[in-house]
Design a protein around this motif. Structure first.
Motif, short mmCIF file in Angstrom:
data_model
loop_
_atom_site.label_atom_id
_atom_site.label_comp_id
_atom_site.label_asym_id
_atom_site.label_seq_id
_atom_site.Cartn_x
_atom_site.Cartn_y
_atom_site.Cartn_z
N GLU A 115 87.55 37.60 41.48
CA GLU A 115 86.34 38.23 40.95
C GLU A 115 85.11 37.72 41.71
N PHE A 116 84.36 38.66 42.23
CA PHE A 116 83.24 38.37 43.12
C PHE A 116 82.12 37.62 42.39
N LYS A 117 81.57 36.62 43.05
CA LYS A 117 80.45 35.87 42.50
C LYS A 117 79.15 36.66 42.67
N PRO A 118 78.20 36.50 41.77
CA PRO A 118 76.93 37.23 41.91
C PRO A 118 76.10 36.77 43.10
N ARG A 119 76.30 35.49 43.50
CA ARG A 119 75.61 34.96 44.68
C ARG A 119 76.65 34.30 45.58
N PRO A 120 77.47 35.11 46.28
CA PRO A 120 78.51 34.54 47.14
C PRO A 120 77.91 33.79 48.32
N ALA A 121 78.69 32.87 48.89
CA ALA A 121 78.21 32.08 50.03
C ALA A 121 77.89 32.97 51.23
N SER A 122 78.53 34.13 51.31
CA SER A 122 78.33 35.02 52.45
C SER A 122 77.17 36.00 52.25
N ILE A 123 76.33 35.77 51.26
CA ILE A 123 75.29 36.75 50.94
C ILE A 123 74.33 36.98 52.11
N ASP A 124 74.01 35.94 52.86
CA ASP A 124 73.09 36.11 53.99
C ASP A 124 73.73 36.93 55.11
N LEU A 126 76.01 39.28 54.54
CA LEU A 126 76.11 40.65 54.04
C LEU A 126 74.77 41.37 54.11
N PHE A 127 73.68 40.62 53.84
CA PHE A 127 72.34 41.21 53.82
C PHE A 127 71.42 40.38 54.71
N SER A 128 71.10 40.91 55.85
CA SER A 128 70.30 40.16 56.82
C SER A 128 68.89 39.87 56.32
N HIS A 129 68.39 40.64 55.37
CA HIS A 129 67.03 40.45 54.83
C HIS A 129 67.06 39.76 53.47
N GLN A 130 68.12 39.01 53.17
CA GLN A 130 68.26 38.42 51.86
C GLN A 130 67.13 37.44 51.53
N SER A 131 66.68 36.64 52.52
CA SER A 131 65.62 35.68 52.25
C SER A 131 64.33 36.39 51.83
N MET A 132 64.04 37.52 52.45
CA MET A 132 62.86 38.30 52.08
C MET A 132 63.03 38.87 50.66
N ARG A 148 65.86 38.98 36.20
CA ARG A 148 67.06 38.36 36.78
C ARG A 148 66.95 38.29 38.29
N ARG A 149 67.50 37.22 38.87
CA ARG A 149 67.56 37.12 40.32
C ARG A 149 68.44 38.22 40.89
N PRO A 150 68.20 38.65 42.13
CA PRO A 150 69.08 39.65 42.76
C PRO A 150 70.51 39.12 42.83
N TYR A 151 71.47 40.00 42.64
CA TYR A 151 72.88 39.61 42.72
C TYR A 151 73.66 40.68 43.48
#
Length: 223
Positions: A115-124, A126-132, A148-151
Motif C-alpha cells: 500500500e502506497f505511502k502518502p509521502r513516498p521516498a521517491s516523491i521528488d 515522481l514530481f520534479s516540482h515537489q519542493s515548489m 492537509r499537506r500534498p500527498y
C-alpha cells in the motif's frame, strides 16, 4: 514532457486495443464485458508471476475464484499488487471495501499487497516540482486555506504477466470496472515493455515507498 513520454516510445511485438461497448450493455446483470473477458484469459496464462497496480483493490467473487484456480494449477505463483493505503487513497468508500476483505486476500489467496505511502521516498523523482508544491502548500496551510499537506495517490491501472505480457488501461481491480464502467486498454505482448513496466511498479512497492499488508499477531487466540 518529450523526454519523459515521447522519448520512451518504441515498437512492440504485438499490441491489441480492447474496449467495452458504451454502457456495458446492462450493468451488473449483463453478460461479462469484453475487456473483463480478455483480462481473465490473459491472467489465466500466468505461470510464474503476476504484478499489478490498481487504485482500488476490491476482488469480486469471480476474481477470487480465478485466483484460487491459479493457485491450484501453479502453487508457486507470485501475485504482487500495488495499491493505495488509507493515507493515500482518493476514495475512502473503495478503501473500506478493500479493508473488509484484506484478511481473505492475505491469508487465503496469498496475495502480496503493497500500500502506497502518502509521502513516498521517491516523491521528488515522481514530481520534479515537489519542493515548489510543498512551499505553496505550507503557505496555504499557515493561512488556513488548506487543511492537509500534498500527498501522492496511485491512479495507474497496469498488469504484467510472467515478464511477457503487459496491460495498461483504465480498468480498476473492482466490480465497477468489471461490470459497470466502460473501460479501455492496451494489451501488449513484448518482453521489453513488460519488464520495464514491472520495474516501475516494483519501484512503488519498495519499503521506502509502500507498507506491506500482513496478518496481525493477536495474543491469547482472540482473533
Amino acid at each position: 514532457t518529450a523526454e519523459k513520454f515521447a522519448a520512451r516510445l518504441r515498437p512492440v511485438a504485438r499490441v491489441d486495443f480492447i474496449a467495452d461497448d458504451p454502457g456495458k450493455a446492462g450493468g451488473f446483470w449483463a453478460k461479462t464485458s469484453r475487456i473483463t473477458q480478455e483480462l481473465r484469459k490473459t491472467v489465466a496464462q500466468a505461470k510464474r508471476s503476476i504484478v499489478m497496480q490498481t487504485p482500488y483493490l476490491i476482488l469480486s467473487k469471480p476474481a477470487r475464484t480465478l485466483v484460487r484456480e491459479l493457485r491450484e494449477e501453479n502453487p508457486g505463483l507470485s501475485i504482487r499488487i500495488s495499491s493505495n493505503s488509507f493515507a493515500s487513497t482518493d476514495n475512502l468508500f473503495a478503501y473500506s471495501a478493500n479493508y473488509r476483505l484484506r484478511g481473505l486476500y492475505v491469508d487465503e489467496l496469498k496475495l502480496q499487497v503493497h500500500e502506497f505511502k502518502p509521502r513516498p521516498a521517491s516523491i521528488d523523482r515522481l514530481f520534479s516540482h515537489q519542493s515548489m508544491i510543498d512551499r505553496l502548500a505550507a503557505s496555504r496551510l499557515a493561512g488556513g486555506r488548506q487543511s492537509r499537506r500534498p500527498y501522492v495517490c496511485v491512479h495507474a491501472k497496469s498488469l504484467v504477466i510472467d515478464d511477457r505480457i503487459a496491460f495498461i488501461g483504465s480498468y480498476n481491480l473492482d466490480p465497477r470496472s468489471e461490470n459497470l464502467n466502460t473501460e479501455v486498454g492496451l494489451l501488449i505482448e513484448d518482453p521489453g515493455v513488460a519488464r520495464e513496466l514491472r520495474e516501475e511498479i516494483e519501484r512503488d512497492m519498495r519499503p521506502e515507498n509502500s507498507w506491506v499488508i500482513a496478518r496481525r499477531s493477536m495474543p491469547l487466540g482472540i482473533e
